[in-house]
Design an enzyme around this catalytic site. Sequence first.
Site, PDB file in Angstrom:
ATOM      1  N   ASP A  13      -3.133   6.592  -3.418  1.00 27.58           N
ATOM      2  CA  ASP A  13      -1.915   6.018  -2.871  1.00 27.58           C
ATOM      3  C   ASP A  13      -1.402   4.940  -3.836  1.00 27.58           C
ATOM      4  OD1 ASP A  13      -3.622   3.887  -2.344  1.00 27.58           O
ATOM      5  OD2 ASP A  13      -2.797   3.497  -0.353  1.00 27.58           O
TER       6      ASP A  13
ATOM      7  N   SER B   8       0.829  -1.205   0.000  1.00 25.75           N
ATOM      8  CA  SER B   8       0.000   0.000   0.000  1.00 25.75           C
ATOM      9  C   SER B   8       0.864   1.256   0.000  1.00 25.75           C
ATOM     10  CB  SER B   8      -0.959  -0.027   1.189  1.00 25.75           C
ATOM     11  OG  SER B   8      -1.924   0.984   1.093  1.00 25.75           O
TER      12      SER B   8
ATOM     13  N   ASP C  85      -1.269   1.711  -4.220  1.00 22.98           N
ATOM     14  CA  ASP C  85      -2.077   0.589  -4.701  1.00 22.98           C
ATOM     15  C   ASP C  85      -3.517   1.000  -4.960  1.00 22.98           C
ATOM     16  OD1 ASP C  85      -2.737   0.816  -1.980  1.00 22.98           O
ATOM     17  OD2 ASP C  85      -3.185  -1.318  -1.802  1.00 22.98           O
TER      18      ASP C  85
ATOM     19  N   ASP D  49      -5.982   2.052  -3.200  1.00 18.91           N
ATOM     20  CA  ASP D  49      -7.130   1.765  -2.342  1.00 18.91           C
ATOM     21  C   ASP D  49      -7.485   2.955  -1.455  1.00 18.91           C
ATOM     22  OD1 ASP D  49      -5.023   1.565  -0.524  1.00 18.91           O
ATOM     23  OD2 ASP D  49      -5.729  -0.308   0.376  1.00 18.91           O
TER      24      ASP D  49
END
Length: 530
Positions: free
Chosen positions: A281, A137, A283, A285
């Site tokens: 961000d 992440s 990734d 999510d």
Amino acid sequence: MTEEDWIAHDPDPVTAAELAALDPGERAARFAKPLTFGTAGLRGPVRGGPDSMNLAIVVRATWAVSRVLTERGLGGSTVVVGRDARHGSVPFAIAAAEVFAAQGFSVITWDHPVPTPVVAFAVRHTGAAAGVQITASHNPRTDNGYKVYFDGGLQIISPTDREIEAAITTAPPADQIPRRPVHPADDTLIDAYVTRAAMVRRGDHGNPRVALTALHGVGGELAMRTLRTAGFGDVHTVASQFAPDPDFPTVAFPNPEEPGAADALLQLADEIGADIAIALDPDADRCAVGIPTPDGWRMLSGDETGWLLGDYILSTLDATDAATSVVANSVVSSTLLGKIAADYGARHVVTLTGFKWLARADAELTGFRLVYAYEEAIGHCVDPAAVRDKDGISAAVLACDLVAHSGAQGISITDALDRLALRHGVHTTAALSRRVADAVEAAAMMDRLRADPPAELAGFPVGATVDGDAVFLTGGDQQTTVRVVVRPSGTEPKVKCYTEVGLAVGADLAKIRERAAAVQQQLLATAQSW
């Protein structure tokens, strides 16, 4: 497994050589405390050893997930495997897919990176038994991770995580675990995700100008596609941050919440006269939102975005639907969403921190359905029927729709925030992170606070309660409420302090906001001293 056995059976000659070359003290440290499941999976630095992310860890963890699924009668079912573009993500994802395949599972995977919410969507959409996303992440560039979904695309919780950990302890050496090549899937599921995410737009209110950054992550191209599918064609990107780059060269930390991370985005937004700025961000999510104000551009807090999106979603429901709808936020997020929900006649649920809990906010409420959930760390679930996790791309679509809808009414986002304050009182939130050396130092700080909590904050009497690993300090008077929540981070070496100030609204909204900000600064200064 001894250090020597681990090295001898490491399937990656690079990490095997790395471990063999370490001095005995450092090697012992790598073996002292293996990675454990935190926020729905494993996360750590990419390097050799059982306390880190590497090929041996991924292979043995995947064998363990396979064993747990098989023991639940799900052997031979479908599993989804995705990855971001971090260091190590390609070999880790290939290994996970191949281990699942060798264990008899039907594997859906891709030969390119995908945002984390695509994996959550694919698990739910296909009815897969599980999903694995290789991602860390918004963690530092040195990290990677292994995120696991079960049960219709929900992040795993106990006892599943403990069962997987127990299975890992019985796993064969990594080089003895079979692997079978997997043919990558086409983009049919990704196209289905784009179509669904674009549908969160509530109406055709206009075409606001959008500034967008992917922060060197994997969400840029898919976010562009989705926004355009939703009818937002005037999108401009931060070119230097658009392509995936595991070194994140233009930011100190690849997290839109970190100071300076959104500077290039806000500069672009100002240059092009944008109506909204969106930062994903790495990734994709999480979604951070920036808005123009009379004093220049600024990023909204996760709570502010949460209030706005929650209010917008509920405003589109009729009274009957609202009465059976659930909105949720985590315990460290603002309390304002509860007041907004009550105003619409909807149900409000507060959960433990993390979307593994938020996504289950309606689990025990028969006849109710979750329509929105958020956490202050810029995580928003705006279409729970499709993605039961935070999803920065669909949140970006809804945020742009909100701006378009407000603009059509002649209302700015600043105006919308003022309206919420006039209706429910002024609320201000701010968070403070204290970096620590390790979990031991974090635990010592929390122990001190539990043993000797303050009796007052910012001049107001407060009481202390302990819930799980968090300490809650709450108090105030008839006009003011103060709240501080302190907890160790589940993913990074930090102790986090979340503060909120609430003031009743009077004649002068600006002065009340100044008063709230002053009290907030006192709370933050006190928290800094702990």
